[in-house]
Design an enzyme around this catalytic site. Structure first.
Site, PDB file in Angstrom:
ATOM      1  N   ASP A 124       0.835  -1.206   0.000  1.00 52.05           N
ATOM      2  CA  ASP A 124       0.000   0.000   0.000  1.00 52.05           C
ATOM      3  C   ASP A 124       0.877   1.266   0.000  1.00 52.05           C
ATOM      4  O   ASP A 124       1.846   1.381   0.755  1.00 52.05           O
ATOM      5  CB  ASP A 124      -0.934   0.010   1.218  1.00 52.05           C
ATOM      6  CG  ASP A 124      -2.235   0.742   0.885  1.00 52.05           C
ATOM      7  OD1 ASP A 124      -3.302   0.117   0.872  1.00 52.05           O
ATOM      8  OD2 ASP A 124      -2.152   1.959   0.592  1.00 52.05           O
ATOM      9  N   SER A 134      -6.565   4.054  -2.058  1.00 48.74           N
ATOM     10  CA  SER A 134      -6.784   2.622  -1.824  1.00 48.74           C
ATOM     11  C   SER A 134      -8.109   2.149  -2.388  1.00 48.74           C
ATOM     12  O   SER A 134      -8.206   1.068  -2.950  1.00 48.74           O
ATOM     13  CB  SER A 134      -6.768   2.341  -0.327  1.00 48.74           C
ATOM     14  OG  SER A 134      -5.491   2.549   0.185  1.00 48.74           O
ATOM     15  N   ASP A 175      -4.606  14.151   3.029  1.00 45.63           N
ATOM     16  CA  ASP A 175      -4.615  14.116   1.552  1.00 45.63           C
ATOM     17  C   ASP A 175      -4.201  15.457   0.967  1.00 45.63           C
ATOM     18  O   ASP A 175      -4.063  15.597  -0.250  1.00 45.63           O
ATOM     19  CB  ASP A 175      -6.036  13.757   1.060  1.00 45.63           C
ATOM     20  CG  ASP A 175      -6.475  12.398   1.596  1.00 45.63           C
ATOM     21  OD1 ASP A 175      -7.677  12.242   1.898  1.00 45.63           O
ATOM     22  OD2 ASP A 175      -5.604  11.509   1.767  1.00 45.63           O
ATOM     23  N   ARG A 204     -16.452   8.542  -0.492  1.00 48.99           N
ATOM     24  CA  ARG A 204     -15.734   7.286  -0.217  1.00 48.99           C
ATOM     25  C   ARG A 204     -16.250   6.674   1.068  1.00 48.99           C
ATOM     26  O   ARG A 204     -16.504   7.365   2.050  1.00 48.99           O
ATOM     27  CB  ARG A 204     -14.238   7.566  -0.143  1.00 48.99           C
ATOM     28  CG  ARG A 204     -13.449   6.359   0.332  1.00 48.99           C
ATOM     29  CD  ARG A 204     -11.982   6.476   0.030  1.00 48.99           C
ATOM     30  NE  ARG A 204     -11.234   5.653   0.974  1.00 48.99           N
ATOM     31  CZ  ARG A 204      -9.921   5.452   0.911  1.00 48.99           C
ATOM     32  NH1 ARG A 204      -9.226   6.031  -0.042  1.00 48.99           N
ATOM     33  NH2 ARG A 204      -9.311   4.700   1.793  1.00 48.99           N
ATOM     34  N   LYS A 236      -5.922  -1.893   6.822  1.00 54.70           N
ATOM     35  CA  LYS A 236      -6.058  -2.171   5.383  1.00 54.70           C
ATOM     36  C   LYS A 236      -6.885  -3.437   5.139  1.00 54.70           C
ATOM     37  O   LYS A 236      -6.949  -3.926   4.015  1.00 54.70           O
ATOM     38  CB  LYS A 236      -4.666  -2.325   4.739  1.00 54.70           C
ATOM     39  CG  LYS A 236      -3.821  -1.077   4.813  1.00 54.70           C
ATOM     40  CD  LYS A 236      -4.370   0.049   3.959  1.00 54.70           C
ATOM     41  CE  LYS A 236      -3.578   1.338   4.147  1.00 54.70           C
ATOM     42  NZ  LYS A 236      -4.123   2.456   3.364  1.00 54.70           N
ATOM     43  N   ASP A 272       2.040   3.170   3.281  1.00 55.02           N
ATOM     44  CA  ASP A 272       1.000   4.204   3.223  1.00 55.02           C
ATOM     45  C   ASP A 272       0.724   4.805   4.593  1.00 55.02           C
ATOM     46  O   ASP A 272       0.736   6.023   4.768  1.00 55.02           O
ATOM     47  CB  ASP A 272      -0.297   3.605   2.666  1.00 55.02           C
ATOM     48  CG  ASP A 272      -1.366   4.658   2.550  1.00 55.02           C
ATOM     49  OD1 ASP A 272      -2.317   4.633   3.356  1.00 55.02           O
ATOM     50  OD2 ASP A 272      -1.219   5.545   1.697  1.00 55.02           O
ATOM     51  N   HIS A 322       1.712   8.594   5.594  1.00 58.09           N
ATOM     52  CA  HIS A 322       0.744   9.648   5.925  1.00 58.09           C
ATOM     53  C   HIS A 322       1.134  10.462   7.160  1.00 58.09           C
ATOM     54  O   HIS A 322       0.577  11.537   7.399  1.00 58.09           O
ATOM     55  CB  HIS A 322      -0.645   9.052   6.170  1.00 58.09           C
ATOM     56  CG  HIS A 322      -1.431   8.767   4.925  1.00 58.09           C
ATOM     57  ND1 HIS A 322      -1.728   9.733   3.990  1.00 58.09           N
ATOM     58  CD2 HIS A 322      -1.977   7.613   4.471  1.00 58.09           C
ATOM     59  CE1 HIS A 322      -2.433   9.184   3.013  1.00 58.09           C
ATOM     60  NE2 HIS A 322      -2.597   7.903   3.276  1.00 58.09           N
ATOM     61  N   ASP A 354      -1.200  -0.003  -4.888  1.00 56.51           N
ATOM     62  CA  ASP A 354      -2.479   0.632  -5.252  1.00 56.51           C
ATOM     63  C   ASP A 354      -2.327   2.111  -5.601  1.00 56.51           C
ATOM     64  O   ASP A 354      -3.217   2.701  -6.187  1.00 56.51           O
ATOM     65  CB  ASP A 354      -3.492   0.464  -4.109  1.00 56.51           C
ATOM     66  CG  ASP A 354      -2.981   1.033  -2.779  1.00 56.51           C
ATOM     67  OD1 ASP A 354      -3.809   1.239  -1.886  1.00 56.51           O
ATOM     68  OD2 ASP A 354      -1.768   1.294  -2.650  1.00 56.51           O
ATOM     69  N   HIS A 355      -1.219   2.742  -5.219  1.00 57.12           N
ATOM     70  CA  HIS A 355      -0.946   4.153  -5.538  1.00 57.12           C
ATOM     71  C   HIS A 355       0.356   4.503  -4.837  1.00 57.12           C
ATOM     72  O   HIS A 355       0.871   3.714  -4.040  1.00 57.12           O
ATOM     73  CB  HIS A 355      -2.076   5.069  -5.019  1.00 57.12           C
ATOM     74  CG  HIS A 355      -2.342   4.859  -3.568  1.00 57.12           C
ATOM     75  ND1 HIS A 355      -1.546   5.404  -2.564  1.00 57.12           N
ATOM     76  CD2 HIS A 355      -3.250   4.094  -2.937  1.00 57.12           C
ATOM     77  CE1 HIS A 355      -1.995   5.007  -1.392  1.00 57.12           C
ATOM     78  NE2 HIS A 355      -3.008   4.202  -1.587  1.00 57.12           N
ATOM     79  N   HIS A 364      -0.815  11.001  -0.730  1.00 57.50           N
ATOM     80  CA  HIS A 364      -0.404  10.091  -1.795  1.00 57.50           C
ATOM     81  C   HIS A 364       0.334  10.871  -2.861  1.00 57.50           C
ATOM     82  O   HIS A 364       0.349  12.109  -2.840  1.00 57.50           O
ATOM     83  CB  HIS A 364      -1.654   9.439  -2.406  1.00 57.50           C
ATOM     84  CG  HIS A 364      -2.392   8.579  -1.429  1.00 57.50           C
ATOM     85  ND1 HIS A 364      -3.646   8.092  -1.676  1.00 57.50           N
ATOM     86  CD2 HIS A 364      -2.064   8.155  -0.194  1.00 57.50           C
ATOM     87  CE1 HIS A 364      -4.053   7.381  -0.644  1.00 57.50           C
ATOM     88  NE2 HIS A 364      -3.106   7.413   0.274  1.00 57.50           N
TER      89      HIS A 364
HETATM   90  O1  LIG Z   1      -8.219   7.411   4.281  1.00 53.77           O
HETATM   91  C1  LIG Z   1      -6.991   7.638   4.307  1.00 53.77           C
HETATM   92  O2  LIG Z   1      -6.208   7.204   5.145  1.00 53.77           O
HETATM   93  C2  LIG Z   1      -6.450   8.506   3.216  1.00 53.77           C
HETATM   94  O3  LIG Z   1      -7.334   9.578   2.977  1.00 53.77           O
HETATM   95  C3  LIG Z   1      -6.351   7.692   1.949  1.00 53.77           C
HETATM   96  O4  LIG Z   1      -5.523   6.613   2.204  1.00 53.77           O
HETATM   97  P1  LIG Z   1      -5.793   5.185   1.513  1.00 53.77           P
HETATM   98  O5  LIG Z   1      -6.532   5.472   0.216  1.00 53.77           O
HETATM   99  O6  LIG Z   1      -4.422   4.630   1.292  1.00 53.77           O
HETATM  100  O7  LIG Z   1      -6.608   4.403   2.500  1.00 53.77           O
HETATM  101 MN   LIG Z   2      -3.638   2.752  -0.292  1.00 47.93          MN
HETATM  102 MN   LIG Z   3      -3.302   6.326   2.151  1.00 47.67          MN
END
Ligand SMILES: O=C(O)[C@H](O)COP(=O)(O)O
Ligand SMILES: [Mn+2]
Ligand SMILES: [Mn+2]
Length: 505
Positions: free
Chosen positions: A26, A79, A170, A286, A361, A429, A433, A470-471, A500
């Protein structure tokens, strides 16, 4: 009997009976190799050897923008869209795009959801918005919130209250002041047109309301108390006051972690609690970080925390956040229906699957991977194994649960009970963050060690593996000027990048 549309022919090359391992790293992008690329600066011998040892089998693919169904190539991947795309093997028009389309063609304001909400304010109820306040485009976008506020006013709404969750994850840390300032301006404008619009409460997204995968219900409870009950340790006469004063008190405070606050009148009474007859719209498109608050609003039987009171409101999501749970039952825009996911094919053909990650995750390798479906596709063929994440700042323990995930997946591979093992290592990830470069290097090293354990196991079984991501995130830990140079503050310190990246994977 296999449903005909899911019948799979035997693969021409890959032998049956050998395990297939899929690993999602991730937030692990392929980016410029400089001092802020935590992957490049970390010791990652295994990933390095895969990249250099088999160049014909290594390639980059896009993981952002329209390549994953997002509105524009300025949109970073995330993600949700990444696991949706990989799990379904196709590009799905994602929530952000569906909301934009509905705002553009006007169908937002003629849909069943909108008319359901409208009844409440037509009967004198207050319209409340709850959600992430930024233009990060991962969970929400400010311009979509503003469009809904003006749309409501145009449709006769006389009282709006906004409950804001500050970002700094973000989007750059510190940017919340800017977004709150923009929102205050729109509220002022609406008030001059006869719609009493105000910010009523708020807090930092990682500390208030936006928990995911039930990692920490206290986060949701803090949000419920501030948004619904008007009860929080911090009371101010404006949201701007709240952010500036709380930051003065604690200069190290990161936008993600503002404590809950309530905006009050001069007499100390909250400007906008949530009452019977009101309507609440969650502006996040989301799902993962608004499932729990949605349960708190929607479910009569709810025991995750004491709600004190449960207002009889109409609650709507921007989207429906869980298609299986039908949660929430009311929403503004129908979610992307993702049929024909890999899980449906594999289960229809008797493939035995083991999916594993830690809490942070876990829903990515199950819910998002299966096309926004909660629960299993096949109880007899699938095992979903969650390893509880710690409730800490992840830069404090950057190895997180990588070793435990590797151990569980290794056992699954060696057991011979599974044809397909799927894991997600969260470290790149989740530690990325935090913006903490040193900790993120350690995080990458923990992932590399986990990958080593797994490819040894799958080779021992004569199987094959695919390592992907995934990114991007940990591939760039510095905010950049247009020139690509790191952005530095007045002391020369580099501004950390918590979000990201647009890097391919
Ligand atoms: O929800 C989060 O932690 C971030 O805004 C996005 O992170 P993720 O897409 O890797 O979960
Ligand atoms: Mn991710
Ligand atoms: Mn993330």
């Amino acid at each position: 009997m296999v449903a005909s549309e899911y019948q799979l022919e035997a693969h021409p090359v890959i032998p049956k009976g050998k395990p297939f391992l899929l690993v999602v790293l991730d937030g692990w992008g392929e980016n410029k190799e400089d001092e802020f690329n935590a992957i490049y600066k970390a010791e990652c011998p295994t990933i390095k050897s895969l990249k250099e040892g088999a160049p014909r089998r290594w390639r980059t693919i896009k993981a952002h923008g329209t390549a994953v169904g997002l509105p524009s190539d300025a949109d970073m991947g995330n993600s949700e869209v990444g696991h949706n795309a990989m799990g379904a093997g196709k590009i799905i028009q994602q929530g952000a795009s569906l909301v934009d389309n509905a705002l553009e063609d006007g169908s937002m304001f003629t849909g069943a959801g909108w008319n359901f909400a409208k009844e409440s304010w037509a009967n004198g109820g207050t319209l409340h918005f709850i959600g992430l306040l930024s233009d990060g485009g991962v969970h929400s976008r400010t311009d979509q919130l503003f469009a809904l506020m003006y749309g409501a006013s145009d449709h006769g709404c006389k009282r709006i209250r906004v409950h804001v969750l500050t970002d700094g994850r973000d989007v750059p840390d510190g940017s919340s002041i800017k977004y709150v300032g923009q929102l205050e301006k729109e509220c002022e404008n609406l008030r001059s047109h006869g719609c009493d619009a105000k910010i009523a409460s708020g807090g930092g997204r990682m500390y208030v309301t936006m928990d995911r995968y039930e990692a920490d219900w206290n986060i949701v409870e803090r949000g419920w108390r501030a948004h619904v009950l008007g009860d929080a340790p911090n009371k101010f006469e404006s949201a701007l006051d709240a952010l500036t004063k709380l930051k003065e008190e604690n200069p190290k405070l990161n936008d993600q972690f503002y404590p809950p606050f309530v905006v009050v009148e001069k007499d100390g009474s909250p400007v906008g609690t949530i009452e019977d007859g009101d309507v609440v719209v969650n502006i996040n498109f989301r799902a993962d970080r608004v499932i729990q608050i949605s349960k708190a609003f929607e479910y009569e039987n709810f025991d995750a925390f004491d709600r004190v009171r449960w207002p009889k409101v109409k609650y709507l999501g921007m989207m429906q956040y869980d298609g299986d749970l039908k949660l929430p039952s009311n929403y503004l825009i129908a979610p992307p229906l993702i049929e024909g996911t890999s899980g449906q094919y594999l289960c229809a053909n008797g493939v035995r699957t083991f999916a594993c990650s830690e809490t942070q995750k876990f829903g990515h390798v199950t819910f998002f991977w299966n096309g926004n479906r909660s629960g299993k596709i096949s109880d007899e063929l699938e095992v979903y194994h969650e390893i509880p994440s710690d409730n800490i700042q992840f830069n404090e323990a950057p190895h997180m649960k990588a070793a435990e995930i590797a151990k569980a997946a290794r056992e699954a591979l060696l057991s011979g009970k599974f044809d397909y093992v799927r894991v997600n290592f969260a470290n790149g990830d989740m530690v990325g963050h935090t913006g903490d470069l040193e900790a993120t290097k350690r995080a990458c090293e923990a992932v590399d060690q986990g990958v080593k354990v797994l490819i040894d196991a799958v080779e021992q079984m004569g199987g094959i593996y695919l390592i992907t991501a995934d990114h991007g995130n940990c591939d760039d830990m510095a905010q950049r000027k247009k020139t690509g140079e790191p952005l530095r503050d007045e002391t020369g310190k580099v501004a950390p990048l918590t979000s990201h990246t647009l890097a391919p994977v």
